[in-house]
Design a protein around this motif. Structure first.
Motif, mmCIF file in Angstrom:
data_model
loop_
_atom_site.group_PDB
_atom_site.id
_atom_site.type_symbol
_atom_site.label_atom_id
_atom_site.label_comp_id
_atom_site.label_asym_id
_atom_site.label_seq_id
_atom_site.Cartn_x
_atom_site.Cartn_y
_atom_site.Cartn_z
ATOM 1 N N HIS B 6 94.747 4.595 84.552
ATOM 2 C CA HIS B 6 95.423 3.846 83.475
ATOM 3 C C HIS B 6 94.611 2.639 83.032
ATOM 4 N N VAL B 7 93.350 2.890 82.728
ATOM 5 C CA VAL B 7 92.441 1.794 82.414
ATOM 6 C C VAL B 7 92.524 1.415 80.938
ATOM 7 N N THR B 8 92.729 0.119 80.714
ATOM 8 C CA THR B 8 92.678 -0.426 79.361
ATOM 9 C C THR B 8 91.647 -1.548 79.356
ATOM 10 N N LYS B 9 90.789 -1.522 78.334
ATOM 11 C CA LYS B 9 89.836 -2.624 78.177
ATOM 12 C C LYS B 9 90.039 -3.219 76.790
ATOM 13 N N THR B 10 90.451 -4.443 76.757
ATOM 14 C CA THR B 10 90.719 -5.106 75.482
ATOM 15 C C THR B 10 89.678 -6.183 75.243
ATOM 16 N N ALA B 19 91.976 2.606 75.947
ATOM 17 C CA ALA B 19 93.421 2.394 76.041
ATOM 18 C C ALA B 19 94.044 3.394 76.997
ATOM 19 N N ASP B 20 94.505 2.909 78.130
ATOM 20 C CA ASP B 20 95.263 3.704 79.092
ATOM 21 C C ASP B 20 94.591 5.040 79.417
ATOM 22 N N VAL B 21 93.337 4.982 79.808
ATOM 23 C CA VAL B 21 92.594 6.201 80.137
ATOM 24 C C VAL B 21 92.652 6.453 81.639
ATOM 25 N N SER B 22 93.022 7.679 81.999
ATOM 26 C CA SER B 22 92.947 8.098 83.395
ATOM 27 C C SER B 22 92.069 9.338 83.474
ATOM 28 N N GLY B 40 84.775 4.544 72.426
ATOM 29 C CA GLY B 40 84.938 3.916 73.746
ATOM 30 C C GLY B 40 84.097 4.545 74.841
ATOM 31 N N LYS B 41 83.142 5.406 74.465
ATOM 32 C CA LYS B 41 82.319 6.104 75.462
ATOM 33 C C LYS B 41 81.481 5.119 76.288
ATOM 34 N N ARG B 53 85.079 -5.396 83.654
ATOM 35 C CA ARG B 53 86.270 -5.158 84.473
ATOM 36 C C ARG B 53 87.399 -4.755 83.532
ATOM 37 N N PRO B 54 88.226 -3.818 83.956
ATOM 38 C CA PRO B 54 89.331 -3.410 83.085
ATOM 39 C C PRO B 54 90.306 -4.563 82.846
ATOM 40 N N THR B 55 90.871 -4.578 81.657
ATOM 41 C CA THR B 55 91.903 -5.578 81.364
ATOM 42 C C THR B 55 93.157 -5.250 82.164
ATOM 43 N N SER B 56 93.441 -3.931 82.267
ATOM 44 C CA SER B 56 94.488 -3.503 83.195
ATOM 45 C C SER B 56 94.105 -2.129 83.709
#
Ligand SMILES: Nc1ncnc2c1ncn2[C@@H]1O[C@H](COP(=O)(O)OP(=O)(O)O)[C@@H](O)[C@H]1O
Ligand SMILES: [Mg+2]
Lengths: 285, 227
Positions: B6-10, B19-22, B40-41, B53-56
């Protein structure tokens, strides 16, 4: 280490002027401190000479009764800093004067009456010979009505201390000022070196070099600049000393450990300056 | 071996790059990462490399987690991740051999190790005869081979290849792709970001992950396709 050393040397070759100015600023900063070191060391020597005697002499009034003197002796023996109190009678003083000043023995011998007062020689304990202790003991003795005058050789010592504190303040201000300028210039030099090597740094971060490894050449550059500055300062201080000591007055050279300490301080200054610059300009992941 | 949970990078100005990639990449796997430019590659690759680092969410690579990894561990992890770029990123004032040696040198390899390893790596990428050439004396395909030799110095678990053929003609593209497959056959996982759809279509057996505006929209290894 070989890699870091090579890169640090390359940085010198890339910007020799900047490296030279950096070293010169460190040298200037430490040169000021070095000159003060000579002054301070010589003052310390003089003070040690005075302190080694650690003696306060109280000249007694002729009117003082033996009971007064005895009471004073007793009081002084009770003071913590005092090691020994010796009573020198008028006769003894004359005897000493005749022996020490044999040229004048004829004069003393021909005198009808003895002009010298009796005195108490107060010796202080070895670790209680600091100027403050000496002064407080002397003041205490001087307050006694049986005492006419107190001598402790401090009239000029006070002036020496004043001189030293003025010199220390001036040195602190000047030395710190030059040190700040040195730090700024070394910072600029390191920043330039980081910029010149930005592609290499990016590759190093890419392939997994540690931050410590990436920073090392810059810290080494700072260290070498600082040590060079320190050595220049030692040289300049020594040259000034050689010129002064023969032409103006005789002073002693500072101990070797001070010289080594000064050079190492230069190195430390350089490392700190690079460290600050590296922290600010080298972005780590 | 590599998982994104559930990676998001803002980014402050541009918003969500990812956005919310798993997703999970297994040991020894070969996988295309596709999507339009700006999908986003590259961000995903930088996240795996712990350059971002991921934002979340959380990125896990080879036992390390983006939430707890320390700077020193990042350096050690990167020795297990080979990285190639579209623009090669070679040091222009160093020969092919020196570029490869550099990666070993700055990670503390001993000189005798460097001496034996560098020729072997250059031979592996087919550049044994160009060891003393500067990047400016090499073709694009050859420069990318040098970059790949550099990526392989520590026998990595995975090679992240970010549009490695973007600047190359068809022949050179084929050569680099073959080399990546060859690397993969010896057990190294490969994540190949590309918008070259021909290359993807020509290799239907290879897993494909597709991104669209930061979202994972297709994973050929997954049963279902998200909208
Ligand atoms: N350092 C950055 N700062 C701000 N925005 C960025 C940064 N890197 C990437 N982006 C944005 O994130 C999005 C994804 O970029 P990227 O991962 O490079 O896409 P791709 O590699 O698929 O072309 C783009 O919209 C891009 O503008
Ligand atoms: Mg990209």
């Amino acid at each position: 280490m070989t890699y870091s050393l090579r890169e640090a040397l390359v940085a010198f070759r890339r910007a020799p002027l900047l490296a030279g100015v950096s070293a010169a600023m460190i040298a200037l900063s430490l040169f000021v401190v070095g000159l003060f070191g000579i002054v301070a060391f010589n003052i310390r020597k003089v003070i040690e000479g005075v302190e080694a005697r650690g003696e306060v002499v109280a000249y007694l009034r002729d009117t003082a009764s033996p009971a007064d003197v005895q009471a004073l002796r007793h009081e002084l023996t009770g003071v913590a800093a005092v090691r020994e109190v010796r009573y020198v009678s008028r006769e003894e003083a004359l005897q000493v004067a005749k022996e020490e000043l044999s040229e004048f023995s004829a004069v003393f011998g021909s005198l009808d009456s003895n002009p010298l007062p009796a005195s108490l020689e107060v010796r202080l304990k070895p670790n209680q010979k600091g100027p403050d202790v000496v002064r407080s003991v002397a003041q205490r003795i001087g307050a006694n009505p049986a005492v006419e005058e107190v001598r402790y050789g401090n009239e000029w010592l006070d002036k020496v201390f004043l001189l030293r504190s003025v010199a220390a303040t001036a040195t602190g201000v000047l030395g710190a000022g030059f040190a700040v300028v040195a730090i700024l210039i070394i910072g600029a030099a390191v920043r330039l070196a980081i910029f010149a090597r930005r592609e290499e740094i990016a590759i190093m971060q890419l392939v997994g070099a540690t931050n410590w490894f990436i920073r090392k050449p810059f810290l080494l550059e700072g260290l070498m600049t600082g040590l060079l500055g320190g050595m220049l300062a030692a040289l300049a201080t020594w040259l000034s000393y050689s010129v002064l000591t023969n032409a103006v007055f005789t002073v002693v050279w500072i101990p070797d450990s001070w010289v080594v300490g000064g050079i190492l301080t230069g190195g430390a200054l350089g490392v700190v300056a690079s460290w600050i610059a590296v922290r600010r300009h080298l972005r780590v992941a | 071996m590599i998982s994104l949970l559930h990676v998001t990078k803002t980014y402050p100005r541009t918003g969500d790059a990812v956005a919310d990639v798993s997703l999970t990449l297994n040991k020894g796997e070969f996988c295309f990462l596709t999507g339009h430019s700006g999908a986003g590659k590259s961000t995903i690759m930088r996240l795996i490399h712990m350059a971002e680092r991921p934002t979340s969410g959380e990125v896990r690579v080879s036992g390390y987690s983006s939430t707890t990894i320390r700077p020193r561990e990042i350096a050690l992890l990167r020795r297990k991740i080979g990285y190639c770029f579209q623009d090669f990123r070679l040091l222009q004032d160093r020969t092919a051999a020196e570029n490869v040696a550099f990666a070993l040198e700055v990670t503390g390899a001993k000189p005798q190790v460097i001496r034996t390893k560098v020729p072997r790596l250059l031979a592996q990428v087919g550049l044994a005869s160009k060891a003393e050439a500067l990047p400016s004396q090499l073709s694009g395909g050859e420069q990318q081979r040098v970059a790949m030799a550099r990526a392989l110095v520590h026998e990595p678990l995975v090679v992240l290849a970010d549009e490695p053929t973007g600047n190359l003609d068809e022949r050179a593209t084929r050569g680099i792709f073959d080399l990546l497959q060859h690397i993969n056959q010896s057990g190294t996982a490969v994540l190949l970001a590309t918008h070259n759809l021909e290359l993807v279509r020509a290799n239907p057996d290879v897993r494909v992950i597709e991104l669209d505006h930061g979202r994972l929209v297709y994973d050929s290894a997954a049963e279902e396709v998200r909208s």
